[in-house]
Design a protein around this motif. Structure first.
Motif, PDB file in Angstrom:
ATOM      1  N   ASP A 109      35.146  46.032   5.808  1.00  0.00           N
ATOM      2  CA  ASP A 109      34.980  47.346   5.269  1.00  0.00           C
ATOM      3  C   ASP A 109      33.533  47.613   4.418  1.00  0.00           C
ATOM      4  N   ALA A 110      33.134  46.236   4.098  1.00  0.00           N
ATOM      5  CA  ALA A 110      31.791  46.655   3.299  1.00  0.00           C
ATOM      6  C   ALA A 110      31.359  45.086   3.052  1.00  0.00           C
ATOM      7  N   VAL A 111      29.840  45.211   2.911  1.00  0.00           N
ATOM      8  CA  VAL A 111      29.172  44.090   2.214  1.00  0.00           C
ATOM      9  C   VAL A 111      28.298  44.519   1.022  1.00  0.00           C
ATOM     10  N   PHE A 112      28.434  43.535  -0.030  1.00  0.00           N
ATOM     11  CA  PHE A 112      27.893  43.598  -1.150  1.00  0.00           C
ATOM     12  C   PHE A 112      26.858  42.487  -1.189  1.00  0.00           C
ATOM     13  N   ALA A 113      25.538  42.749  -1.281  1.00  0.00           N
ATOM     14  CA  ALA A 113      24.514  41.611  -1.491  1.00  0.00           C
ATOM     15  C   ALA A 113      23.380  41.881  -2.391  1.00  0.00           C
TER      16      ALA A 113
END
Length: 199
Positions: A109-113
């Motif tokens: 659902d999402a990517v944090f980078a």
């Protein structure tokens, strides 16, 4: 690419043991960055280039026990530091290259980078690989606990127009890679670019 990977691994391997103590006050900024993603209970989220896993507890809190939290990093020493800090309890840690993720397409659902983009060997294809594993309408947060000008000053260099994180560079780069840039914030106390996975 192997040389780029070796350079990144060497850089972070020598800094892994004391990484968290060098930046002890970043926790609130990480929590705010994660909060901006608007994750829901049950979501599946990737921390791409997770390092010592500083975002993992906030990601776990956001998605709850029903959600899935994965942390991927290229450097084993950083993941070892994450384990020593107990952050492996917040998510599964995977030694892998974000350019070739061992994940199914559209599975997240999402990517944090955090701080990732400046370490990508091939930013366009690498961001496209992140897009591959996110469902249409899912989100990407490109984050740093300090802004571009503050980071440049920390390293004793001027801010430049060719910085990939500059909005005029980042917006078309993301668009070519399957993302639509929405919110863009570059302030001394944090950098955050939020993008949505296009169809």
């Amino acid at each position: 690419m192997a040389d780029d990977h070796t350079r990144v691994q060497d850089f972070f391997t020598t800094r892994a043991a004391d990484w968290d103590t060098r930046f002890p006050d970043d926790g609130p900024a990480y929590a705010a960055g994660v909060d901006a993603l608007g994750l829901r209970v049950g979501d599946a989220v990737l921390d791409a280039g997770c390092g010592t896993g500083r975002a993992l507890p906030a990601l776990r809190a956001a998605v709850g026990a029903q959600g899935a939290v994965l942390g991927v990093d290229l450097t084993a020493a950083m993941l070892d530091s994450a384990v020593r800090a107990g952050r492996d309890r917040s998510g599964a840690l995977i030694l892998a290259d974000v350019a070739r993720l061992p994940l199914r397409s559209r599975s997240l659902d999402a990517v944090f980078a955090a701080g990732l983009i400046s370490h990508l060997s091939h930013p366009g294809p690498d961001l496209a690989e992140l897009a591959r594993v996110v469902r249409p309408g899912g989100q990407l947060a490109l984050f740093h606990p300090i802004g571009r000008a503050a980071l440049a000053a920390r390293h004793g260099r001027p801010i430049t127009d060719d910085d990939l994180r500059a909005e005029h560079n980042l917006r078309p780069l993301l668009a070519r890679s399957g993302w639509l840039l929405g919110t863009y914030t570059d302030e001394d106390d944090h950098f955050l670019a939020l993008a949505v996975r296009t169809r």
